[in-house]
Design a protein around this motif. Structure first.
Motif: not given
Length: 320
Positions: A95-101, A160-167
């Motif tokens: 799910d791209d809401r949870l992680a980039e790529q 914040g971790q979802i956005r900043g760490l996982a992208g």
């Protein structure tokens, strides 16, 4: 690939990956039929087994892997709907809401709510070197604020971790995230059903792992009894206090002599102390300390330079 909802096919002679095909949430187990033409995939978080036709692949005719059937593995779901949804999100990176790529899921470090025994360099997040804390038994916020730096006051702050760490794009709106950007400020709870479900799952982790060093009747060995006395004599119970064996609910932070230049910051300022970790479940959470620098409990006690504990007492305390 558990977090990616995929199975990877590799060349056994070279070890190189050839391609991947999609399945359902959190594939955890594979089995081939006796003739090698069907692949059964256990998809843990969709409560299913998918049956895939791999005959073309096996026979060298192509790379198509069609699904022949999907079989449910659960008759009656035991988890409440919000906890199940939260657990599905916890294990998912597709799910791209949870992680980039499809970068990483929460379960990458905390599979089954545990910790992975590794040390992560989270300098980019202001946290420095960090030894992940097991989520088991803590029931979310029951032991006080989260992280070694005590900078989260609700599970929903992991947005914040979802956005900043996982992208990831995030589970709440960008405006809501902006309004609640201070993790100790306005609450994020109630702003996203999915984020609240993630918190519900983390809050459901109510049991600490047992220790193999204690018999079923709960009795303590002579060495552990001596260690319990030494634990009090040397003031360990001042910080590792009461039922949770931690003073985390008070919000107090401590520097026992383990902070270094690599220890990171707290909310953008100097890190002057750390949250006290619980000792419940400690038998299964090595390595120890915020940076994972203590491979054993004896090493962790020795690292408390504010204390002077003789070797015999250290070993007894570690046994306790």
């Amino acid at each position: 690939l558990e977090g990616n909802r995929q199975v990877a096919i590799s060349d056994a002679t070279t070890g190189s990956e050839l391609f991947r095909f999609d399945t359902e949430r959190a594939p955890q187990g594979l089995a081939l039929s006796a003739d090698g033409m069907r692949l059964f995939v256990h998809n843990f978080m969709d409560r299913s087994v998918t049956v895939h036709d791999v005959s073309s692949l096996v026979q060298g005719l192509g790379v198509a892997v069609p699904i022949l059937a999907t079989v449910s593995t659960v008759g009656t779901e035991q988890l409440p709907p919000d906890v199940l949804l939260g657990k599905q999100l916890f294990y998912d990176a597709r799910d791209d809401r949870l992680a980039e790529q499809s970068y990483m899921a929460c379960a990458a470090c905390h599979n089954a709510g545990d910790q992975d025994g590794r040390v992560w360099d989270l300098t980019s997040r202001g946290e420095g070197l960090r030894n992940p804390i097991s989520l088991e038994g803590r029931r979310g916020m029951a032991h006080g604020r989260l992280h070694w730096s005590s900078n989260f006051d609700e599970v929903q702050d992991f947005e914040g971790q979802i956005r900043g760490l996982a992208g990831g794009a995030g589970l709440m709106t960008s405006q809501d995230f902006l309004d609640t950007s201070d993790p100790l400020g306005l609450p994020k709870a109630g702003r996203s059903a999915e984020l609240d479900a993630l918190a519900a799952y983390v809050g459901s982790l109510a049991e600490f792992p047992g220790t193999p060093d204690r018999p079923a009747d709960g009795s303590l060995s002579l060495e552990a009894l001596i260690g319990r006395q030494a634990f009090v004599i040397h003031g360990c119970d001042t910080c590792h206090a009461d039922a949770p064996f931690s003073d985390s609910p008070t919000g107090l932070l401590h520097d026992v002599g383990t902070l270094t230049a690599a220890s990171g910051s707290r909310l953008g300022g100097p890190l002057t102390g750390l949250d006290t970790p619980t000792l419940l479940g400690v038998a299964s959470t090595a390595p120890y300390l915020h940076d994972g620098s203590a491979p054993t409990l004896d090493d962790a006690i020795l690292a408390h330079t504010s204390l002077s504990v003789p070797a015999g007492d250290r070993l007894a305390i570690a046994t306790f």
